[in-house]
Each structure stands twice: as C-alpha cells, then as structure tokens.
Design an enzyme around this catalytic site. Sequence first.
Site, PDB file in Angstrom:
ATOM      1  N   CYS A  81     113.787-107.956   7.289  1.00 42.01           N
ATOM      2  CA  CYS A  81     114.874-107.142   6.760  1.00 42.01           C
ATOM      3  C   CYS A  81     114.819-105.846   7.546  1.00 42.01           C
ATOM      4  O   CYS A  81     113.882-105.631   8.300  1.00 42.01           O
ATOM      5  CB  CYS A  81     114.639-106.790   5.286  1.00 42.01           C
ATOM      6  SG  CYS A  81     114.613-108.199   4.178  1.00 42.01           S
ATOM      7  N   ARG A  93     118.193-107.690  11.996  1.00 42.37           N
ATOM      8  CA  ARG A  93     117.007-108.103  11.240  1.00 42.37           C
ATOM      9  C   ARG A  93     117.367-108.871   9.982  1.00 42.37           C
ATOM     10  O   ARG A  93     116.499-109.372   9.269  1.00 42.37           O
ATOM     11  CB  ARG A  93     116.175-106.878  10.856  1.00 42.37           C
ATOM     12  CG  ARG A  93     115.719-106.063  12.039  1.00 42.37           C
ATOM     13  CD  ARG A  93     114.923-104.888  11.569  1.00 42.37           C
ATOM     14  NE  ARG A  93     113.670-105.316  10.980  1.00 42.37           N
ATOM     15  CZ  ARG A  93     112.575-105.578  11.660  1.00 42.37           C
ATOM     16  NH1 ARG A  93     112.574-105.440  12.960  1.00 42.37           N
ATOM     17  NH2 ARG A  93     111.476-105.965  11.054  1.00 42.37           N
ATOM     18  N   TRP A 106     117.578-110.071   4.687  1.00 44.13           N
ATOM     19  CA  TRP A 106     117.599-111.479   5.077  1.00 44.13           C
ATOM     20  C   TRP A 106     116.778-112.181   3.996  1.00 44.13           C
ATOM     21  O   TRP A 106     115.568-111.999   3.908  1.00 44.13           O
ATOM     22  CB  TRP A 106     116.968-111.660   6.450  1.00 44.13           C
ATOM     23  CG  TRP A 106     117.041-113.047   6.963  1.00 44.13           C
ATOM     24  CD1 TRP A 106     118.139-113.678   7.461  1.00 44.13           C
ATOM     25  CD2 TRP A 106     115.974-113.986   7.053  1.00 44.13           C
ATOM     26  NE1 TRP A 106     117.816-114.950   7.858  1.00 44.13           N
ATOM     27  CE2 TRP A 106     116.501-115.170   7.618  1.00 44.13           C
ATOM     28  CE3 TRP A 106     114.618-113.960   6.709  1.00 44.13           C
ATOM     29  CZ2 TRP A 106     115.735-116.297   7.848  1.00 44.13           C
ATOM     30  CZ3 TRP A 106     113.860-115.087   6.938  1.00 44.13           C
ATOM     31  CH2 TRP A 106     114.410-116.242   7.503  1.00 44.13           C
ATOM     32  N   ASN A 143     110.337-104.779   3.517  1.00 47.81           N
ATOM     33  CA  ASN A 143     110.458-105.840   4.512  1.00 47.81           C
ATOM     34  C   ASN A 143     109.133-106.583   4.505  1.00 47.81           C
ATOM     35  O   ASN A 143     108.088-105.967   4.675  1.00 47.81           O
ATOM     36  CB  ASN A 143     110.723-105.207   5.889  1.00 47.81           C
ATOM     37  CG  ASN A 143     110.607-106.211   7.024  1.00 47.81           C
ATOM     38  OD1 ASN A 143     110.882-107.390   6.834  1.00 47.81           O
ATOM     39  ND2 ASN A 143     110.209-105.739   8.182  1.00 47.81           N
ATOM     40  N   GLY A 144     109.171-107.904   4.265  1.00 51.44           N
ATOM     41  CA  GLY A 144     107.933-108.675   4.212  1.00 51.44           C
ATOM     42  C   GLY A 144     107.938-109.567   2.988  1.00 51.44           C
ATOM     43  O   GLY A 144     109.005-109.862   2.430  1.00 51.44           O
ATOM     44  N   GLU A 176     116.382-125.181  26.216  1.00 51.36           N
ATOM     45  CA  GLU A 176     116.863-123.851  25.867  1.00 51.36           C
ATOM     46  C   GLU A 176     118.392-123.819  25.834  1.00 51.36           C
ATOM     47  O   GLU A 176     118.991-123.179  24.962  1.00 51.36           O
ATOM     48  CB  GLU A 176     116.286-122.817  26.859  1.00 51.36           C
ATOM     49  CG  GLU A 176     116.792-121.406  26.708  1.00 51.36           C
ATOM     50  CD  GLU A 176     116.592-120.783  25.327  1.00 51.36           C
ATOM     51  OE1 GLU A 176     115.886-121.351  24.483  1.00 51.36           O
ATOM     52  OE2 GLU A 176     117.185-119.713  25.095  1.00 51.36           O
ATOM     53  N   LYS A 198     120.541-122.742  22.534  1.00 47.25           N
ATOM     54  CA  LYS A 198     121.553-121.667  22.589  1.00 47.25           C
ATOM     55  C   LYS A 198     122.871-122.199  22.056  1.00 47.25           C
ATOM     56  O   LYS A 198     123.545-121.563  21.253  1.00 47.25           O
ATOM     57  CB  LYS A 198     121.694-121.235  24.047  1.00 47.25           C
ATOM     58  CG  LYS A 198     121.853-119.820  24.361  1.00 47.25           C
ATOM     59  CD  LYS A 198     120.693-118.898  24.224  1.00 47.25           C
ATOM     60  CE  LYS A 198     119.793-119.081  23.062  1.00 47.25           C
ATOM     61  NZ  LYS A 198     118.525-118.408  23.131  1.00 47.25           N
ATOM     62  N   GLU A 230     122.802-122.959  18.173  1.00 47.48           N
ATOM     63  CA  GLU A 230     122.578-121.859  17.236  1.00 47.48           C
ATOM     64  C   GLU A 230     123.787-120.940  17.090  1.00 47.48           C
ATOM     65  O   GLU A 230     123.967-120.316  16.055  1.00 47.48           O
ATOM     66  CB  GLU A 230     121.317-121.052  17.581  1.00 47.48           C
ATOM     67  CG  GLU A 230     121.438-120.137  18.757  1.00 47.48           C
ATOM     68  CD  GLU A 230     120.179-119.306  18.985  1.00 47.48           C
ATOM     69  OE1 GLU A 230     119.635-118.762  18.021  1.00 47.48           O
ATOM     70  OE2 GLU A 230     119.753-119.202  20.148  1.00 47.48           O
ATOM     71  N   HIS A 258     116.079-145.186  26.172  1.00 50.55           N
ATOM     72  CA  HIS A 258     115.151-145.615  25.122  1.00 50.55           C
ATOM     73  C   HIS A 258     115.702-145.314  23.737  1.00 50.55           C
ATOM     74  O   HIS A 258     114.957-145.255  22.765  1.00 50.55           O
ATOM     75  CB  HIS A 258     113.780-144.981  25.346  1.00 50.55           C
ATOM     76  CG  HIS A 258     113.187-145.373  26.652  1.00 50.55           C
ATOM     77  ND1 HIS A 258     112.706-146.634  26.906  1.00 50.55           N
ATOM     78  CD2 HIS A 258     113.066-144.699  27.827  1.00 50.55           C
ATOM     79  CE1 HIS A 258     112.287-146.720  28.159  1.00 50.55           C
ATOM     80  NE2 HIS A 258     112.503-145.536  28.740  1.00 50.55           N
ATOM     81  N   LYS A 286     117.263-111.956  13.686  1.00 53.54           N
ATOM     82  CA  LYS A 286     116.701-111.694  15.006  1.00 53.54           C
ATOM     83  C   LYS A 286     115.182-111.766  15.010  1.00 53.54           C
ATOM     84  O   LYS A 286     114.583-112.318  15.902  1.00 53.54           O
ATOM     85  CB  LYS A 286     117.164-110.317  15.476  1.00 53.54           C
ATOM     86  CG  LYS A 286     116.664-109.931  16.857  1.00 53.54           C
ATOM     87  CD  LYS A 286     117.310-110.786  17.925  1.00 53.54           C
ATOM     88  CE  LYS A 286     116.809-110.473  19.312  1.00 53.54           C
ATOM     89  NZ  LYS A 286     117.114-111.571  20.240  1.00 53.54           N
TER      90      LYS A 286
HETATM   91  C1  F6R Z   1     116.844-118.135  19.724  1.00 56.98           C
HETATM   92  C2  F6R Z   1     115.879-117.116  19.377  1.00 56.98           C
HETATM   93  C3  F6R Z   1     114.678-117.517  18.619  1.00 56.98           C
HETATM   94  C4  F6R Z   1     113.464-116.665  19.027  1.00 56.98           C
HETATM   95  C5  F6R Z   1     112.276-116.958  18.111  1.00 56.98           C
HETATM   96  C6  F6R Z   1     111.028-116.235  18.551  1.00 56.98           C
HETATM   97  O1  F6R Z   1     117.886-117.607  20.478  1.00 56.98           O
HETATM   98  O2  F6R Z   1     116.055-115.973  19.671  1.00 56.98           O
HETATM   99  O3  F6R Z   1     114.399-118.878  18.757  1.00 56.98           O
HETATM  100  O4  F6R Z   1     113.150-116.951  20.350  1.00 56.98           O
HETATM  101  O5  F6R Z   1     112.601-116.592  16.799  1.00 56.98           O
HETATM  102  O6  F6R Z   1     111.229-114.865  18.549  1.00 56.98           O
HETATM  103  P1  F6R Z   1     110.250-113.889  19.322  1.00 56.98           P
HETATM  104  O7  F6R Z   1     110.392-114.190  20.773  1.00 56.98           O
HETATM  105  O8  F6R Z   1     110.724-112.518  18.956  1.00 56.98           O
HETATM  106  O9  F6R Z   1     108.867-114.186  18.834  1.00 56.98           O
END
Ligand code: F6R
Length: 609
Positions: free
Chosen positions: A2, A27, A74, A100-101, A482, A486, A489, A505, A604
């Site tokens: 958060c 966040r 969040w 936050n936590g 990746e 992307k 998501e 397969h 994030k």
């Molecule tokens: C996807 C994305 C997440 C982060 C993951 C790890 O676009 O951003 O999959 O890569 O939550 O986050 P970090 O790198 O901050 O540990």
Amino acid sequence: MCGIVGYIGKRRAQDVLLSGLSKLEYRGYDSAGVAILHEGAFQLEKSVGRLSVLADRLEVDPLAGSQGIGHTRWATHGRPSDANAHPHADCSSAFVVVHNGIIENYLELRDDLMARGHQFASETDTEAVAHLLEEHWTGDLMETVLRALRDIRGAYALGIMAAAEPGKMIAVRKHSPLVIGIGEGENFIASDIPAVLEYTRNVYILEEGELAVVTAAGVSCFTLEGVPVDYKPFRVTWDAVAAEKGGYAHFMKKEIHEQPKAVRDTLSGRLLDDGTRIDLPELGWSEAMALDIDRIHIVACGTSYHAGLVGKVAIETLARIPVDVEIASEYRYRNPIVTDRTLILVISQSGETADTLAALRGARARGNRVLAITNVVGSSVAREADDVIVTWAGPEISVASTKAYTTQLVALYLFAAYVAKLRGAVDPQALLTLAHELTEIPEKLEELLDTAPVIEEIAREFSAWSDAFFLGRGLDYAVALEGALKYKEISYIHAEAYPAGELKHGTLALIVEGVPVVAMVTQDDVYEKSLSNIKEVKARDAHVLALAWAGDTQTHKSVDRVLYVPRTIPFLAPLMLIVPLQLLAYYASVARGNDVDKPRNLAKSVTVE
Ligand code: F6R
C-alpha cells in the site's frame, strides 16, 4: 502493499496528501483515504476506488487542517470497500493509523480486543493497531506506540497520529519501506521518495526497526526499544519530473521509450569509454572469490525471474558456472542444495518484494553470499545483500515492468563477463566483442523504437483475439516468456510462451486459423529448427508475426509479417526483442481500453506474500 503519506506543517494537509498519494498509486489503488487533525478532532474521508474518487469528494467538501496522514490501498485483509480503506481509528477516534504490510496475529489481537469491549468497523488487520493504541494509552504517544508494537507480529510501515498530541506524527518501519521527507518548518512521511519530491529533496530512509517522531519543527529517530538514534538525511539528486509522465500518454510508454537512456546509464562506469573493458567497480572481487563460486542460484519473481532466465544463459556461457533460476515464492520454502561456495543472486526492481527478500534472508541465514541486482538504492534488498549491482533505470511507475527488465539484462551480462574474466573462463576477444556490442545497444534501441507505429497496427489486429502464443528457442524462448507476461498482464488476453520445439507435444492442438503467434528467430544455432516450428503453426493457419534480424532473407517466406530488429550478436538478442514485445502489449492494452499503468488486480510493489 500500500502507499502511505503523512504531512505536518503549514500547508493545507489534504493537498499535500493527495499529491503524495498520486505518486504512490503504483503501490495499490483499490481504495484511498485521509485523516486530518483539525481543532483537536480527526476528520476522516475514505473511499473505495481510485484516488480520483477521493480527490473529487475532497474538492467538493475540503478538509481544513495542516496535519494528516493518507493511504492508497491494495487489499490483503478485507475486500476493497469504504470501511476497509485506511486510515483506521479506534473506538473513540482518539488515534488514526495508516499501514503497509500485514499484522500476522491480527485475528488473535482482534478477538482479545473485542473481548475487552472494542468495536471494530472494518475487516482489516490494521484496525487492531488503532485499538491497541487506545488500550495501551499512557498519555504519551511514542511510549504508547512502543508498547502496542510489542503485541504485534508481522510486517509494517505505520503512520500514526493521536488527537491528544496535536503537532506530532509517528512513523514506524519493520519490513516495509518508509521514508521521511525533511522540509523547512514542515515534514513528511511516505512509502517512497517520489511522494515527497515536490516539497523537499532531503530524505531519510528509516532503517529496519526504527521509529520517527515527526513534528513541523523536526524529526527524532529511535529504536523500537526507545533508544535515540542518529540519522543522516541524504539529498535526492534525480529530477522530480523523472517520476512524471513527461508528455507520454502512459508511464509504460514513457518507460519503454526511456530504455536507451536506462541502458546507457546502467553501462556507464562499467564499460570503459573506448568500449573495450567491462568492470563492476562496486563489487571489487578478487580472482579467488570468483573462482570459489561452485554454483549460482538466481532467485526472483515475475519479470525479474524472466531476466534471471537470460542471466543463466549469460553466466553459464561466459563463466561456465552452473546456474539454477528459481521463483522466490517457491525457493523460500524449499531446502535448496547449496554449499558455502554457492552464490545467491537475487533480482528485484523494487528491492521490496516480500518473497525475494525472504529468499535473500534465508540464504544469508544459511551462510551464503548474496548478490542483489536492484533498481532502488535504499531498498531492503539492497541494504541486506552482501553485494549490490544497481540498475540505473530510474523510478519505474507503471505496474508492468519494462526498463527495469532491460537494465536487469544489462547488469546480468556485465556480471557474467566480470566473473568470466576473473575466472579466466573466456577468450578475451569474446569479451571485447561483447563490450563493443553492448556500447551499441542504446542506439539500436532508439532505432527499434521507431517501429512503434507498425506495432500499433499489428496490436490492434491481435487484440481482437482472446489468445496469443509466443514461441522461441534458447534465448528467444526466455524473452518469449517475458513477452507473454507483458501481453497478458495489461491486455488481459490469454497469452502463453512455449519453447518452439515443444509445441507438437500438446499445445499445437490450440492453434486454429487466424490465432496470433509471435515467433522469434534470432538464435543462429537453432535458426533452421525455429523456422520449421513456425511452419508447423503456419500449416494450421495461425497468423504469424516473426521477429528476426535485419538482413534475414528466409523468415519472411514462412510467416505473415516480419518485424526486423537491428542486428547485434545473438547472445544479446533479448535486449532487442523485448522492445517490440513491450510495445505489442502496450498497444493491445490501449486498443482494449484498459488502464495500462494500473492493470486490474495488480500492484507495482508486492511487499506481502
Ligand atoms: C510484471 C512485473 C512483476 C514484477 C515482480 C517482481 O510486469 O512487474 O512481475 O517483476 O512483481 O518485482 P520486483 O522486481 O520489484 O521484485
């Protein structure tokens, strides 16, 4: 996870809080709220939904007062709702809390407090903290907070105020980030630096287990035992506008376009100007240290994990050290086979991801050396690792990671070359070629970004489909993973990545006429094989977009469209391929009318399990 902000000074608190929260929405953004102290009483305004809902309400009915705390949420405990939005108060509204936590023992605390007559207004773990303060009230806020904290287990960053002590705010940090912004006649607290940059550049990052007493006139820091500690603020040198959109429609687009600079910055000081030597001066390892490593475990989540998959190839190819790549949430609960010579390499953009941090702590407890690759200098990961390689991507605001991934790849290539050289494992000529090719990457990325309009058109067509497949072999497959992440998501379209040779397969059954397939063909050693796999999906009438090297003369014969990427050595292909994949995801999301920077259900920085 958060975002927290707090303000105490002479300005109208609601303006500072809303501005700070707008920088922290990455966040979490399912609800938001503020509590402002005015004439001895708290005024609370909270609302489910985006921060703009709260801002609209406050515009109609502004709150007076120049001291307050705010929160963007969040949800973890309790669904997103007005009642569950922070701040939370005790029964008599004598205390307000933002958090936050996770308070791990909150059910126990809640039962106990209810048995003592406390009435709960929300389903959150946080509210227990407000009632605990009421329970422990001694007439002194700091003393009361310290007492209450003794009852709490879990992770927290807290912002706290008491109606009986106007002019004071308490900030506490345990396993969740919190910074103090130090102004003149005003002070701030926040989960992250961008939230205070509009007002001050003097920042102190609270240490683990520290409490700050914040007034308009000053800040004092203490341990959780109440012992005063000296603290040294530092001056933030990066520009506040770096954290703003800077003319782009979305942060993600801006961050994709910042990649040439981010790569250049990450290479800077690590490649000699003439592009002939690779070094990581921040590590300063000896040959003996490098030779001592028997194995490397790369541990990370999401996009950072995908960077790790490229890192494995880079390190194994150059340094000939065996590498395992592990998902942090799995690794932390395993009993991995390590020796005291095993290096643990954690990768985390934010440096605050709970699972990655737990894996780091586990590794250190087992006595292993931990190297971190992170984008946030003052983050927990950076502070707790033995060695750190910082990726100089700058603040990444969009939930979907882009420039952080690219710079993680750069850091991994540099690290692979660095260790390889120390171990004498690689032909010096190969390192020279690598160094030279790396210096050219930023310019090639710029060239690649010019293809955005073509990709926009393709994305519009692809976004009409409910599936997409991403294929490749070797490093092409690592990037495919990746690319698919992307795509799914932010577009919310089902996307899967497959090693191209694996299709027959099972997955080939999903290939139907017109279904979008993105196929990568940059790995020379499996070029022919990749083309035959493309033919397999083409024979089932898939719509194939290939990503191939500029100058490739064969691929176009087997596919519907080819997007040519500037040539570099196949070893560095991920640095090129990822850009069109990011743009494809971006434009598909835009075409679907999604909130690109804040995809549903995601946040994030994942600071909870
Ligand atoms: C996807 C994305 C997440 C982060 C993951 C790890 O676009 O951003 O999959 O890569 O939550 O986050 P970090 O790198 O901050 O540990």
